[in-house]
Design a protein around this motif. Structure first.
Motif, short mmCIF file in Angstrom:
data_model
loop_
_atom_site.label_atom_id
_atom_site.label_comp_id
_atom_site.label_asym_id
_atom_site.label_seq_id
_atom_site.Cartn_x
_atom_site.Cartn_y
_atom_site.Cartn_z
N HIS A 283 0.86 -1.21 0.00
CA HIS A 283 0.00 0.00 0.00
C HIS A 283 0.89 1.24 0.00
O HIS A 283 1.38 1.65 1.05
N HIS B 142 1.53 5.30 -1.95
CA HIS B 142 1.17 6.38 -2.88
C HIS B 142 2.50 7.03 -3.27
O HIS B 142 2.69 8.23 -3.13
N LYS C 32 -0.30 3.51 -5.91
CA LYS C 32 -1.62 4.00 -6.25
C LYS C 32 -1.51 5.34 -6.98
O LYS C 32 -0.61 6.13 -6.69
N HIS D 138 -9.58 2.08 1.28
CA HIS D 138 -9.17 2.83 2.47
C HIS D 138 -10.42 2.90 3.34
O HIS D 138 -11.35 3.66 3.03
N HIS E 12 -6.06 0.44 6.69
CA HIS E 12 -6.16 1.36 7.86
C HIS E 12 -6.93 0.66 8.99
O HIS E 12 -6.33 0.13 9.90
N ASP F 88 2.27 2.85 3.52
CA ASP F 88 1.32 3.91 3.12
C ASP F 88 2.09 5.11 2.58
O ASP F 88 1.58 6.23 2.60
FE FE Z 1 -3.17 5.19 1.75
#
Ligand code: FE
Ligand code: DI6
Length: 404
Positions: free
Chosen positions: A73, A75, A142, A242, A265, A317
């Motif tokens: 996960h 970004h 992502k 999410h 999360h 994350d």
């Molecule tokens: Fe995230």
């Protein structure tokens, strides 16, 4: 095809249901055939015919070998940074206040749109290199800071291009429903319409392995999320979410109904949500970096996840707003110290369960037939990987059977 063998090592196979913690094999041998693991077990049991066929013999020097780490996960591709907001928060503003005032994600969207593909790639590559330096061999990236067709395409294309220039496998996720861009302010449903137009185009270009959304009161409702999921399902694309990060909005139940590969999360996850995830085989991705960085106090319900036998993955994350983190090893430590996972659960969370969170069955454990992605660590015990803060005991990475 040439065979290679590694000996003088201990192997943490992470196989489910192994008799030893971590699936640990002491004094192991590991044979690789091309890009695939051909044999792993106690060295004393290595068939002599197989050993005789190995044209390369590697002395691992007593290293611990684990599967290549998987960051499921991130970004990671974005423009700019948010150090200034970090400063604002330390002067009293809350994350939600900053988001509502047009800062937060919106400021990263601005910087991401302004960057060329080349600039984005140049800004993102150091983050990727940092992850790779700690033994990451697969990661997810992502979109979601472009929020318009050309910029979402640019982000996903940069993610794909990064895989071409680095020894790592990258899975791309379309997170068009991450935030409502300024030009759609107050018209969230109209923006969801736009997301539904982008999805089939980006998918047709081969840029989308999965679809995600940010289901939260500051982002998209469950009804809006469901529209995105229905479109993904119609195209046969796996979904993830999410969910329940800042409140319990029931996103996990919705995701489970769509057979989501993961819900991420989950600090506010309810017992009903956990049961729905268990029934659907959905992986819980825990993100201790965001919990730490936002100074959250509500812990994800780890006891409930254990009781319901929901597999737990751990990830960085990596993003500029809530987790500017490029250390998966640090996340192992935080998963233990903050969330009270055991070191064994944490390591499974960045290997076997992280693979499941990406829908990948060909990696995440050391076993015959799996991809030859693994890491040699200069540690005696697997627990050292989550115990140490700021250490990086990686010695070597083997990616698809090749030394990196
Ligand atoms: Fe995230
Ligand atoms: N949840 C998060 O924690 C990040 N995105 C999301 O959906 C935050 C992203 C950001 O603030 O830039």
């Amino acid at each position: 095809m040439s065979l290679q063998v590694w000996t003088n090592c201990n192997a943490a196979t992470l196989l489910a249901g192994a008799s030893q913690p971590y699936g640990l094999i002491e004094d192991a041998a590991l044979v690789v055939d091309g890009e695939t693991i051909a044999w792993v077990g106690p060295r004393a049991e290595l068939p002599v015919e197989l050993l005789a066929r190995c044209t390369a013999q590697h002395d691992a020097g007593g290293a611990l070998i684990t599967p290549g780490l998987i960051d499921c996960h991130t970004h990671l591709v974005y423009g700019g940074d948010r150090a200034h907001e970090f400063e604002l928060r330390l002067n009293g503003a809350s994350y939600e206040e900053i988001a509502r005032a047009g800062g937060g994600i919106a400021s990263t969207v601005k910087a991401t749109r302004a960057a060329s593909a080349q600039q984005l790639q140049a800004q993102s590559a150091p983050r990727l290199k940092q992850l790779i330096s700690e033994g990451v061999t697969t990661l997810e990236i992502k979109s979601g800071y472009g929020l318009a067709l050309e910029h979402e395409r640019k982000t996903l294309s940069v993610a794909r291009a990064l895989a071409q220039s680095h020894a790592v496998d990258i899975r791309t996720t379309f997170l068009g429903a991450h935030a409502v861009p300024a030009e759609f302010a107050g018209r969230t449903d109209a923006y969801v319409d736009a997301v539904l137009e982008m999805l089939p185009l980006l998918h047709a270009e081969g840029l989308v392995d999965a679809v995600d959304a940010f289901c939260e009161r500051i982002a998209f409702s469950t009804a809006q999320t469901e529209r995105v999921f229905a479109a993904a399902k119609a195209l046969g694309i796996p979904v993830k979410l999410h969910a329940e990060q800042l409140s319990d909005s029931g996103g996990s139940q919705l995701a489970a109904r769509y057979g989501a590969i993961s819900c991420d999360h989950l600090e506010w996850l309810s017992p009903e949500g956990a049961r729905a995830m268990a029934a659907a085989g959905t992986v819980a991705v825990l993100l201790p970096g965001a919990f730490y960085f936002l100074r959250e106090t509500k812990l994800p319900p780890v006891a409930l996840l254990r009781e319901q036998r929901v597999p737990m993955a751990i990830s960085t994350d990596c993003n500029p707003g809530s987790s500017p983190c490029t250390s998966l090893l640090l996340m192992l430590n935080m998963a233990c110290t903050l969330f009270r996972l055991t070191p064994e659960e944490a390591l499974a969370g960045v290997t076997r369960h992280a693979a499941a969170a990406l829908g990948l069955r060909d990696r995440g454990v050391l076993a015959e037939g799996k991809r030859a992605d693994f890491v040699l660590w200069g540690v005696q015990r697997p627990a050292e990987l989550s115990y140490a803060l700021g250490a990086n005991p990686r010695q070597q990475t083997v990616f698809r059977g090749r030394l990196v």
